[in-house]
Every structure is written in C-alpha cells, then in structure tokens.
Design an enzyme around this catalytic site. Structure first.
Site, PDB file in Angstrom:
ATOM      1  N   ASP A  23     -13.201   8.813  79.113  1.00  0.00           N
ATOM      2  CA  ASP A  23     -12.897   8.498  77.710  1.00  0.00           C
ATOM      3  C   ASP A  23     -13.957   7.543  77.152  1.00  0.00           C
ATOM      4  O   ASP A  23     -13.653   6.419  76.795  1.00  0.00           O
ATOM      5  CB  ASP A  23     -11.481   7.902  77.585  1.00  0.00           C
ATOM      6  CG  ASP A  23     -11.254   6.684  78.470  1.00  0.00           C
ATOM      7  OD1 ASP A  23     -12.005   6.499  79.460  1.00  0.00           O
ATOM      8  OD2 ASP A  23     -10.333   5.898  78.174  1.00  0.00           O
TER       9      ASP A  23
ATOM     10  N   HIS B 172     -15.835  -2.178  85.232  1.00  0.00           N
ATOM     11  CA  HIS B 172     -14.741  -1.243  85.533  1.00  0.00           C
ATOM     12  C   HIS B 172     -15.256   0.132  85.989  1.00  0.00           C
ATOM     13  O   HIS B 172     -15.315   0.415  87.175  1.00  0.00           O
ATOM     14  CB  HIS B 172     -13.830  -1.091  84.306  1.00  0.00           C
ATOM     15  CG  HIS B 172     -13.072  -2.336  83.963  1.00  0.00           C
ATOM     16  ND1 HIS B 172     -12.358  -3.055  84.881  1.00  0.00           N
ATOM     17  CD2 HIS B 172     -12.912  -2.993  82.785  1.00  0.00           C
ATOM     18  CE1 HIS B 172     -11.785  -4.103  84.303  1.00  0.00           C
ATOM     19  NE2 HIS B 172     -12.110  -4.094  83.028  1.00  0.00           N
TER      20      HIS B 172
END
Lengths: 308, 310
Positions: free
Chosen positions: B10, B242
C-alpha cells in the site's frame, strides 16, 4: 429472454429449483455456481451437473468457494441424506465442471450482461461476497437478486434465530446484504406449512409420470422425513423451489416491502439472524425487499407446470 | 538463483523504500506487485505501485489492483496523515504510463503461485486482505507458496494504530487471522524489530546525496513521514524502519533473530488486530510462525543504504 444465474449448494431442494429454471419458458440460465453449504462444494457440483444433464441442458456448472469466509463449513447431510440427494446415489454426470473458478465466471457474466442478469441464490452467500470484495463494481450491474435465506419473522431452522444459509456464512451474508444490489429476500418462514407438498400433492406429482416428477420426489425422500421428525412440519418443504418460483413468477409473492436488513455476525446465540427493521426505527435506508407471504397454490402451479 | 517475490503493498513512504530495495537487490526477482488499501486508498496505491516499477525501469512488471476494503470489518481511516493523501508525502508525482492487470490482485496471486509452485515468497507490506482472499479462493496455494514474510503485527511491542494493534493487522484482522492460521511457513516482521531500527535525519540525508532516481524520490517524499513521527513520537526527524525490514528479511534472514511460536490474531472488540504471542503454547489451536524479536540494526541500515545508493 430473461437471463438467470443460479448460485447453489446443490442438494435435493436446490436440484428441483435448478430444474424449474432450466425448464421455465423465456428464461436462459447462463451459469450455475456451486458453493459449500448443504454438502461440500464438489458434491454440490456433482448434484448440480446431474440435474443439468437430467434436464438435457448444457448449462455450465462452476466450482466455487470450498468454505465460508471466516467460519468452518457446516453441512446438512442430516436433512438431505449422505449424498445430498436422499441417498439415491445418482451416477456421476458425464459433463465435467466448466473451466475456471465460479467467482471469476460469475464476475464475467455480471459484467457481460450488465443490467440484465438476475441472480437466484439458494445457499450460503460466500461466492457472491468474494466476488463483491474482488470486484466492487458488480453489485450495481445486477438486475435483481432473489435470495433463499434468512428469517424475517425470526423463525429460524438451524437455530431459533437463524435460517441455515445465512447462519453458515453470516459474514458473507452481511457483505451481500450491504452491497447495494437489488435484493428480494425469501425467508424460510415462507417455505413451510401450507407451502409444503402434502401427501395428496405428492401423489399428484407422482401421477405426472415424468422423469422430472419422479426425480423431485425421489431425491427429496430424506428431506420429507427429516422435516417431519426434526421440525414437526408435515409434508415436503421445498425452500429453494419456492424461492425460484418467486424469481420466475413474481406474483407468487403476495406481500413484499423494502426495509433495512442487517445480519448478526457477533453473537453465538443469534448468529446469522436477519434483523429486519420493519418499522424503520433505525432510520437507515432500505437495502432489501422482504417477501412476507406467498400464494401456495400459485407456487405449486409453477412447480407442476415444469414437472408435467 | 534469485528468490522470486511477490510484494503486496500500500505505497506509502516506507513501502516505497521497501519496493525500491527489492527491485535493486540481485538476491530477489520481483515477479509482480499487488496493491491494497491501507496507507491510502487502493486506487492511489495501485498507481504508486506502477510509478515505482517504472522509476526503476521495470515497465513490464505486472501490477494488479487489490481490495478496496477489509473482508468483514468496516474500513478504518486511511494512513494519509502519515503518508500524505497521495501516499507519496503530498508530492503528487506525475501519473504513471503503465496499465494495471485486468484481474484482481487475489486472482493474480493465485495464478502466479500456481505458475511457480514452491518458488514464490509472498511479501505483504499492508493489510492482508488480498492474501486472505487468495487463500479463500484457492486453499491449495498454501502448500505451493515457498514462504510468507510480512510486515505487520507486534508480539511484545504493543501497537501503533491502536494501543493493542499494529496498523496492517488492525486494518483487516480477519484477513490476518486467515493468513496466520493458514499453516504455511510465515515470518512476522513486526514492531518488535521495525521500531528498533531508526533512520536518523543524517542517514536519510546520506541517502539523498546518492542522487539516483530512487534516492531522489525517497528524499522528496520522506519529510511528511518524518513530521508525523516527530509529532506522534517526538523523534525529531528520525523514523522507524517498517516495510524495508520485511524485504531485508528475505534478502538476508541472518540480520534478524526469530523465535517460533503460535500467534493469535484478535478479530473482535477494542483489541481487534492484536497479535498475541503464545510463547508457552497454552493455546493449542494455532500453528507456529516465526516471530522476529531481534535485529542487527547496523547491518540492516547498511544493507538498505548500500542497495539504494549504488
């Protein structure tokens, strides 16, 4: 020519509903998608393919989702028999499944016949829910969807609150009911009591002497017996054919109205309950039409017409 | 031979870093990208995925658009406050030239896995809706996937999207539950390790100095992300690492210390999306997964810098 698509967990009453659609004048069944429900999806597919061959049709039958979205499968052998067909053990059909996944085939059919295709669902709503999550453009391209499922009057069968098809995959039902497509919900309470074929009705059907009439009674032998023993409801209950009759002949439904309908997914006690806001107290826009009653004589006439 | 990976993503600022890291690593062969809602809408993340493959000259790499919302729960707020409305830090890069595949992401995943049985590593960097839909459509793919290495969850570090849950899992806990329970080899690269590795403003400046298209893009889109980390965590221009951690874990698993244990995903209530490690195996109904608990941050940051600046 009306264009139909049938989504079904084909066991005995589904088979009769398929037979009705295939033999109804002015209706072309574009495809049949099978789903896990009454029986495992492969068995449902075998039963659907057998029914198509019995009707000397060439309708493609596509294999669909093997299990509910989030729940373990729950089957209804106890109602339909070990083969889903009253223990008749019909032979393996000759024609194989059509190539491709049912969800993909349904998606293509809806797009190709945008605004034309009428869906009739006879089982848990997993195939439709998966299709809608994969292709959000689908709901507005569907002309009408007639759903055998739910219990508007909270008269359940698998539990006091829920009808089997919705109970098996409540998350899928929730996705479908909130999808925005035009829905007519034929709840289970329409498909019992006076709607059942009593002994005289069954004698009449047998007297037709056609393979279709014999098939209808034979594959539903277990269902007839279980309906009496389990629910204390004498006669042969045919929920899927009643729903198909409503889809084929809208006059079979004698009272309908639009409401906000929601599906319980959280509770154990009321899992799969279809909560119909009949008085509009939630002030939510309606998302489904509810069929409240049917004309038993007219439904049976629709059935007899295709069995004769 | 390079490991075939399919990235479900995403993008997203850290997704961008992760995808560029993957495309620039010879150990990996990226076979496709699938987009998902999360950091912003799926329409935008699909366009960003196309932009990224074009940036690196992989114009023929297939990109499929995925789910626009979770399986069963309502859509949460997108992560645009972190990544910008455009998922690119509000920089609004020009539209891509390429076209999306004419099939949904889940179907593409099924087809790729079947086409390369035993070879594909799935690398999900967002909510797990596409992966779960693929498993629901074709449960047989579970045994055909080489492994799943995902960014998401938090064993002992608590949450970020909520006090209990990491954002990717929180965005579709039902999908996560399906993916964690599927029974395939799965490595969870969660907040336990991704928050241990910090990219400082100096590190990010060094990346920018390399002056290639990849680092120039990262340099442009990162300030919005840094501002969020400063506002929320007081990190003064530093950011957590991340999504690149998950890709790095495929390139060189030795950077991470893992422990095998079952992880239960809570799907309901206030703690929905919580990933509960069952270290003592008191709940016997979940298959074990590999949980990353330790990371050599120095090596990880060096690897990322080397690949992005070369």
């Amino acid at each position: 020519m009306r264009r139909f698509w049938i989504d079904t967990d084909t066991a005995s009453d589904d088979a009769v509903a398929i037979l009705m659609a295939l033999r109804w004048p002015g209706v072309r069944v574009e495809g049949i998608s099978v789903i896990s429900g009454n029986v495992p999806v492969e068995m449902a597919g075998k039963n659907a393919r057998y029914t198509v061959e019995l009707c000397e049709a060439e309708t493609p039958v596509y294999l669909g989702m093997p299990a509910p979205l989030l729940r373990k499968p729950s089957y209804a052998y106890f109602f339909h028999g070990p083969d889903g067909m009253g223990g008749m053990n019909y032979p393996e059909p000759e024609r194989p499944f059509a190539a491709g996944h049912a969800v993909d085939a349904l998606t293509r059919a809806i797009r190709e016949l945008s605004g034309e295709l009428e869906l009739v669902t006879l089982g848990p709503l997993t195939n439709l829910a998966a299709a809608f999550r994969l292709a959000p453009d689908l709901p507005k391209k569907i002309r009408q969807c007639t759903i055998m499922g739910g219990a508007a009057a909270t008269l359940g069968n698998i539990t006091p609150a829920a009808e089997f098809n919705i109970w098996v995959d409540p998350e899928a039902a929730s996705i479908v009911f909130h999808s925005g497509m035009p829905i007519l919900m034929v709840g289970w309470e329409n498909c019992r009591g006076e709607a059942n074929l009593d002994e005289a009705d069954r004698d009449l059907v047998r007297s037709f002497g056609t393979k279709y009439a014999d098939f209808t009674l034979d594959c539903n032998a277990t269902a007839t017996q279980t309906n009496q023993e389990w629910l204390g409801d004498p006669g042969l209950a045919l929920p899927d054919p009643v729903t198909m009759a409503v889809a084929l002949d809208p006059e079979v439904c004698t009272r309908r109205s639009s409401h906000f309908v929601d599906v319980e997914t959280q509770s154990e006690l009321t899992r799969g309950m279809t909560v119909v806001d009949e008085l509009g107290v939630l002030k939510q826009p309606p998302n489904a039409e509810v069929c409240w009653s049917i004309d038993p004589a007219r439904w049976k006439e629709a059935l007899y017409k295709v069995l004769r | 031979m390079a490991t075939k990976i399919l990235i479900d993503t995403d993008p997203g600022v850290d997704d961008t870093m992760a995808i560029l890291l993957a495309l620039r690593s010879p150990e990996l062969e990226v076979v496709g990208l699938t987009s998902i809602f999360g950091n912003t809408s799926v329409e935008v993340t699909a366009q960003n995925a196309l932009r990224l493959v074009e940036l690196e000259g992989h114009d023929s790499l297939p990109v499929a658009k995925g789910a626009s919302r979770p399986l069963a729960r309502p859509l949460r707020q997108p992560g645009t406050h972190v990544h910008g409305e455009d998922g690119m830090g509000g920089t609004h890069p020009p539209p891509p030239h390429g076209k999306l595949l004419p099939m949904p992401a889940a179907q593409f995943i099924v087809e790729m896995v079947r086409f390369h049985p035993g070879e594909i590593t799935l690398v999900p960097l967002g909510p797990l809706t596409n992966i779960a839909l693929a498993v629901l459509l074709e449960p047989g793919i579970v045994s055909l996937v080489k492994e799943v290495v995902l960014m998401g969850g938090s064993a002992y570090a608590r949450g970020n999207a909520t006090p209990a849950a990491e954002a990717n899992i929180c965005n579709d806990p039902h999908a996560a539950s399906i993916v964690f329970r599927a029974g395939w080899p799965l490595t969870m690269v969660g907040l336990d390790v991704t928050t241990q590795t910090v990219m400082t403003p100096e590190y990010l400046d060094d990346l920018g100095k390399a002056g290639n298209p990849a680092t120039e893009l990262i340099h442009k889109i990162t300030p919005h992300y840094q501002a969020y980390f400063d506002q929320f965590y007081g990190m003064k221009g530093s950011i957590h690492t991340h999504d690149p951690s998950a890709v790095a874990c495929v390139i060189d698993p030795s950077i991470f210390g893992t422990e095998s244990m079952p992880v239960y995903v809570e799907t309901e209530g206030r703690c929905a999306g919580e990933t509960v490690p069952d270290r003592r195996r008191q709940w016997l109904d979940e298959p074990p997964v590999k949980v990353c608990l330790g990371v050599d941050s120095t090596r990880l940051l060096a690897l990322i810098k080397e690949r992005l600046t070369s």
